[in-house]
Design a protein around this motif. Structure first.
Motif, PDB file in Angstrom:
ATOM      1  N   MET A  30       1.956 -10.869  -1.594  1.00 51.38           N
ATOM      2  CA  MET A  30       3.117 -10.161  -2.002  1.00 51.38           C
ATOM      3  C   MET A  30       3.542 -10.507  -2.891  1.00 51.38           C
ATOM      4  SD  MET A  30       2.480  -6.878  -0.790  1.00 51.38           S
ATOM      5  CE  MET A  30       3.947  -5.721  -0.503  1.00 51.38           C
ATOM      6  N   VAL A  31       4.443 -11.897  -2.848  1.00 50.51           N
ATOM      7  CA  VAL A  31       5.517 -12.539  -3.305  1.00 50.51           C
ATOM      8  C   VAL A  31       5.037 -13.905  -4.581  1.00 50.51           C
ATOM      9  CG1 VAL A  31       6.940 -12.149  -1.721  1.00 50.51           C
ATOM     10  CG2 VAL A  31       6.029 -14.172  -1.761  1.00 50.51           C
ATOM     11  N   ARG A  32       3.457 -14.240  -4.689  1.00 51.48           N
ATOM     12  CA  ARG A  32       2.903 -14.950  -5.506  1.00 51.48           C
ATOM     13  C   ARG A  32       3.386 -16.164  -5.147  1.00 51.48           C
ATOM     14  NH1 ARG A  32       1.331 -12.123 -10.413  1.00 51.48           N
ATOM     15  NH2 ARG A  32       0.495 -13.770 -10.294  1.00 51.48           N
ATOM     16  N   ASP A  33       4.557 -16.468  -4.125  1.00 51.08           N
ATOM     17  CA  ASP A  33       5.004 -18.160  -3.826  1.00 51.08           C
ATOM     18  C   ASP A  33       4.793 -19.028  -2.886  1.00 51.08           C
ATOM     19  OD1 ASP A  33       7.381 -19.798  -3.814  1.00 51.08           O
ATOM     20  OD2 ASP A  33       7.691 -19.183  -5.046  1.00 51.08           O
ATOM     21  N   SER A  34       4.730 -19.576  -3.045  1.00 50.14           N
ATOM     22  CA  SER A  34       4.012 -20.397  -1.246  1.00 50.14           C
ATOM     23  C   SER A  34       5.346 -20.621  -0.531  1.00 50.14           C
ATOM     24  CB  SER A  34       3.181 -21.321  -1.885  1.00 50.14           C
ATOM     25  OG  SER A  34       3.932 -22.576  -1.913  1.00 50.14           O
ATOM     26  N   ASN A  71       8.007  -4.538   4.516  1.00 54.19           N
ATOM     27  CA  ASN A  71       9.572  -4.267   3.575  1.00 54.19           C
ATOM     28  C   ASN A  71      10.219  -5.607   3.542  1.00 54.19           C
ATOM     29  OD1 ASN A  71       9.469  -1.500   4.280  1.00 54.19           O
ATOM     30  ND2 ASN A  71      10.324  -1.792   6.371  1.00 54.19           N
ATOM     31  N   VAL A  72      10.220  -6.847   4.174  1.00 48.87           N
ATOM     32  CA  VAL A  72      10.839  -7.556   3.689  1.00 48.87           C
ATOM     33  C   VAL A  72      10.026  -7.945   2.497  1.00 48.87           C
ATOM     34  CG1 VAL A  72      10.838 -10.297   4.395  1.00 48.87           C
ATOM     35  CG2 VAL A  72      10.933  -8.802   6.363  1.00 48.87           C
ATOM     36  N   ALA A  73       8.752  -8.764   2.240  1.00 45.03           N
ATOM     37  CA  ALA A  73       8.417  -8.546   1.112  1.00 45.03           C
ATOM     38  C   ALA A  73       8.798  -7.741  -0.166  1.00 45.03           C
ATOM     39  CB  ALA A  73       6.591  -8.560   0.856  1.00 45.03           C
ATOM     40  N   LEU A  74       8.593  -6.469   0.040  1.00 42.44           N
ATOM     41  CA  LEU A  74       9.141  -5.947  -0.690  1.00 42.44           C
ATOM     42  C   LEU A  74      11.097  -5.763  -1.192  1.00 42.44           C
ATOM     43  CD1 LEU A  74       7.582  -2.182   0.308  1.00 42.44           C
ATOM     44  CD2 LEU A  74       7.186  -3.924  -2.049  1.00 42.44           C
ATOM     45  N   ASN A  75      11.415  -6.082  -0.357  1.00 45.98           N
ATOM     46  CA  ASN A  75      13.166  -6.817  -0.094  1.00 45.98           C
ATOM     47  C   ASN A  75      12.753  -7.826  -1.160  1.00 45.98           C
ATOM     48  OD1 ASN A  75      13.643  -4.221   0.632  1.00 45.98           O
ATOM     49  ND2 ASN A  75      14.113  -5.059   2.520  1.00 45.98           N
ATOM     50  N   SER A  76      12.288  -8.351  -0.832  1.00 38.95           N
ATOM     51  CA  SER A  76      12.581  -9.596  -1.946  1.00 38.95           C
ATOM     52  C   SER A  76      12.506  -9.910  -3.215  1.00 38.95           C
ATOM     53  CB  SER A  76      11.065 -10.758  -1.351  1.00 38.95           C
ATOM     54  OG  SER A  76      11.007 -11.853  -1.806  1.00 38.95           O
ATOM     55  N   VAL A  77      10.970  -9.009  -3.590  1.00 43.55           N
ATOM     56  CA  VAL A  77      10.026  -9.012  -4.919  1.00 43.55           C
ATOM     57  C   VAL A  77      11.454  -8.166  -5.918  1.00 43.55           C
ATOM     58  CG1 VAL A  77       9.166  -7.548  -6.502  1.00 43.55           C
ATOM     59  CG2 VAL A  77       7.564  -8.596  -4.160  1.00 43.55           C
ATOM     60  N   ARG A  78      12.121  -7.120  -4.532  1.00 47.22           N
ATOM     61  CA  ARG A  78      13.533  -6.494  -5.599  1.00 47.22           C
ATOM     62  C   ARG A  78      14.745  -6.914  -5.835  1.00 47.22           C
ATOM     63  NH1 ARG A  78      12.395  -2.380  -1.349  1.00 47.22           N
ATOM     64  NH2 ARG A  78      10.630  -1.049  -2.426  1.00 47.22           N
ATOM     65  N   ASP A  79      14.324  -7.984  -5.008  1.00 46.12           N
ATOM     66  CA  ASP A  79      15.482  -9.208  -5.281  1.00 46.12           C
ATOM     67  C   ASP A  79      15.422 -10.236  -6.455  1.00 46.12           C
ATOM     68  OD1 ASP A  79      16.990  -7.547  -3.344  1.00 46.12           O
ATOM     69  OD2 ASP A  79      16.708  -9.436  -1.529  1.00 46.12           O
ATOM     70  N   ASN A  80      14.642  -9.836  -6.270  1.00 48.20           N
ATOM     71  CA  ASN A  80      13.782 -11.559  -7.460  1.00 48.20           C
ATOM     72  C   ASN A  80      13.113 -10.892  -8.927  1.00 48.20           C
ATOM     73  OD1 ASN A  80      14.934 -13.717  -5.651  1.00 48.20           O
ATOM     74  ND2 ASN A  80      13.050 -13.282  -4.329  1.00 48.20           N
ATOM     75  N   ARG A  81      13.630  -9.311  -8.974  1.00 51.28           N
ATOM     76  CA  ARG A  81      12.812  -9.307 -10.102  1.00 51.28           C
ATOM     77  C   ARG A  81      12.824  -9.778 -11.428  1.00 51.28           C
ATOM     78  NH1 ARG A  81      12.362  -2.987  -9.730  1.00 51.28           N
ATOM     79  NH2 ARG A  81      10.376  -3.338  -8.797  1.00 51.28           N
ATOM     80  N   HIS A 130      -1.344  -7.690  -9.224  1.00 52.91           N
ATOM     81  CA  HIS A 130       0.644  -7.862  -8.979  1.00 52.91           C
ATOM     82  C   HIS A 130       1.637  -7.229  -9.496  1.00 52.91           C
ATOM     83  CE1 HIS A 130       4.072 -10.480  -8.050  1.00 52.91           C
ATOM     84  NE2 HIS A 130       4.042 -10.129  -9.516  1.00 52.91           N
ATOM     85  N   ALA A 131       0.469  -6.245 -11.032  1.00 55.77           N
ATOM     86  CA  ALA A 131       1.041  -5.564 -11.993  1.00 55.77           C
ATOM     87  C   ALA A 131       1.081  -3.950 -11.802  1.00 55.77           C
ATOM     88  CB  ALA A 131       0.252  -5.224 -13.298  1.00 55.77           C
ATOM     89  N   LEU A 132       0.552  -3.357 -10.068  1.00 54.18           N
ATOM     90  CA  LEU A 132       0.922  -2.476  -9.459  1.00 54.18           C
ATOM     91  C   LEU A 132       2.001  -1.807  -9.283  1.00 54.18           C
ATOM     92  CD1 LEU A 132      -3.047  -2.681  -7.460  1.00 54.18           C
ATOM     93  CD2 LEU A 132      -2.506  -0.961  -9.286  1.00 54.18           C
ATOM     94  N   PRO A 133       1.826  -0.713  -9.148  1.00 54.48           N
ATOM     95  CA  PRO A 133       3.521  -0.671  -8.361  1.00 54.48           C
ATOM     96  C   PRO A 133       4.065  -1.649  -7.234  1.00 54.48           C
ATOM     97  CG  PRO A 133       2.230   1.680 -10.034  1.00 54.48           C
ATOM     98  CD  PRO A 133       1.913   0.436  -9.844  1.00 54.48           C
ATOM     99  N   GLU A 134       4.657  -1.814  -6.166  1.00 51.00           N
ATOM    100  CA  GLU A 134       5.027  -1.927  -5.337  1.00 51.00           C
ATOM    101  C   GLU A 134       4.058  -2.058  -3.792  1.00 51.00           C
ATOM    102  OE1 GLU A 134       9.531  -2.084  -5.062  1.00 51.00           O
ATOM    103  OE2 GLU A 134       9.273  -4.130  -6.453  1.00 51.00           O
ATOM    104  N   LYS A 135       4.734  -0.033  -3.719  1.00 51.46           N
ATOM    105  CA  LYS A 135       3.865   0.415  -2.898  1.00 51.46           C
ATOM    106  C   LYS A 135       2.519   0.719  -3.013  1.00 51.46           C
ATOM    107  CE  LYS A 135       4.621   3.442   0.019  1.00 51.46           C
ATOM    108  NZ  LYS A 135       5.641   5.289  -0.060  1.00 51.46           N
ATOM    109  N   GLN A 136       1.417   0.641  -3.885  1.00 50.08           N
ATOM    110  CA  GLN A 136       0.146   0.121  -4.141  1.00 50.08           C
ATOM    111  C   GLN A 136      -0.337  -0.948  -4.194  1.00 50.08           C
ATOM    112  OE1 GLN A 136      -1.226   1.855  -8.708  1.00 50.08           O
ATOM    113  NE2 GLN A 136       0.043   4.128  -8.220  1.00 50.08           N
TER     114      GLN A 136
END
Length: 188
Positions: A30-34, A71-81, A130-136
């Motif tokens: 999801m976040v592509r960062d180990s 939810n945690v991953a999506l929040n992280s992705v949004r926070d680090n966009r 990774h280019a897909l919309p978050e939910k997809q």
């Protein structure tokens, strides 16, 4: 989880041991960062532990846990966009250059040409996902990498099964379109 709810600390340790690796793998995709995936996995388990007294077994434990993780991953992705994340097949897990690469393409005695083709293919697939919309992206990762069934994924993403099927259809169509040049130009 019901034992954890009842106060059994050893059961929580068992959950940690059993689900840590699949959870970290999912979060990494999801976040592509180990390092971030490890941190997020800790956050997920912390949330699971904090919510233990309110836990109600209306779904499988994994469904509930992956819902929290999504939810945690999506929040992280949004926070680090603002931070563009690139993945490299030869990127190491740590700054220490003696480490193994973070991602390896398994192959039986591949030639150098096959290794390069596989590396390129893997990078293109990961970029397309990774280019897909978050939910997809979450739906594809849960379906293909975590091998969850439609019912579990629908619960995690809080949608109906028919909405999930539509979401996955759109995601896979997008991936087919994006990866069509790869399929037609690369032959192993």
């Amino acid at each position: 989880m019901l034992d954890v709810k009842a106060g059994d600390e050893q059961s929580f340790e068992l959950l940690l041991r059993k689900y840590r690796t699949p959870l970290v793998n999912f979060l990494y995709r999801m976040v592509r960062d180990s390092a971030a995936a490890e941190d997020l996995a800790q956050e997920v388990f912390l949330r699971v532990y904090r919510a233990r007294k309110e836990y109600a077994p209306s779904a499988k434990f994994t469904t509930w846990m992956f819902h929290i993780a999504t939810n945690v991953a999506l929040n992280s992705v949004r926070d680090n966009r603002h931070r563009k994340m690139e993945i490299s097949m030869d990127q190491t897990l740590d700054a220490n250059e003696d480490e193994q690469p973070a991602m390896q393409v398994p192959d039986r005695a591949p030639s150098i040409e096959q290794q390069l083709v596989a590396q390129t293919r893997s990078e293109m697939i990961l970029r397309a996902i990774h280019a897909l919309p978050e939910k997809q992206r979450a739906a594809v990762l849960l379906h293909k990498y975590q091998e969850l069934d439609y019912d579990e994924i629908a619960r995690i993403l809080e949608c109906s099964e028919s909405a999930l099927k539509s979401l996955l259809f759109r995601a896979y169509e997008t991936l087919r379109t994006e990866l069509a040049p790869l399929v037609s130009s690369v032959r192993i």
